[in-house]
Design an enzyme around this catalytic site. Sequence first.
Site, PDB file in Angstrom:
ATOM      1  N   PRO A 140     -16.517 -21.776  -7.784  1.00  0.00           N
ATOM      2  CG  PRO A 140     -14.247 -22.680  -9.163  1.00  0.00           C
ATOM      3  CD  PRO A 140     -15.018 -21.477  -7.806  1.00  0.00           C
ATOM      4  CD  GLU A 141     -21.778 -24.261  -6.083  1.00  0.00           C
ATOM      5  OE1 GLU A 141     -22.520 -24.894  -6.179  1.00  0.00           O
ATOM      6  OE2 GLU A 141     -22.174 -22.454  -5.451  1.00  0.00           O
TER       7      GLU A 141
END
Length: 275
Positions: A2-3
Amino acid sequence: MPELPEVETVVRDLNQSGICGCRIKAVTIKWPRTIDGSTPEAFTEAVRGKTIKLVQRRGKYIIIHLCNENRIYIHLRMTGKLQMHPKEFQAGKHDHVVFTLNSGRQLVFNDTRKFGRITMSAEVPPNVAALGPEPLEREFTKAWLQAALSGKSRAIKPLLLDQSFIAGLGNIYVDEALWQARIHPERNSRTITHAEADGLHRAIRTVLKRGIKNSGTTLGNGESNFYSVAGHRGRNADQLKVFRRDGEPCPACGTTIQRLVVGQRGTHICPQCQG
DNA sequence: AGTCTTGTTCGACT
DNA sequence: CAGTCGAACAAGAC
């Protein structure tokens, strides 16, 4: 992984789920080390019975505002996930924290590798306060990026991964942005021209916005991959031009994409475009 | 058995 | 002293 686009997707899905206005009836902590900055008992005590006012994002943090001025800061790290279950369910192996809402729904923090962290505080935690500008907000301008790059003297990729320099970028979107901007990941930030900085500014915003539009990047089929609140996959993997595409032709020029290691991170480039 | 993943922390170096 | 950078770490899947 997750960015920014994946975290933004989670925040939007949470808001869409109608979580605001819900009261947290109970908290079950099955892996206490998930809770950072306070004891599990203090966390539960501060959160139980409180109403959720707002969910927002800062960098890669999910911030849940409670009615008592406390905020819950969630960092998913590599494999963390938030999932909403319509009713009580049997917690699985990697379900570490369960929030039971007054509607009977259960919001679950699931994390295969247990790197994710949940902090509760009325103050802004130091590493959130230290975050650099939000790349999709107005504060992130071409002029700022030009000046900021020339004010540092480091390889561009590790600099872009530094959350105190700019918030929200991770390995995938940095490789993609540098490819679009035709900049080699090991280029020293001080040598990047104003024209290149302008191109990088555009590239960062383009790859992040595209990621959000596609509800994030889900790379494989493993359960440790990114899935949003309702269990949906992101559709952005098809849009990636170089990330984990070593051996394939560059979409711009056909040269074979290479993998190298920069700052201990796997890195993907077109040696022709980014030479 | 070794690799891979993120971000923080710490120590070394310039 | 400040800036930079590499190593270590946490934990589990593959």
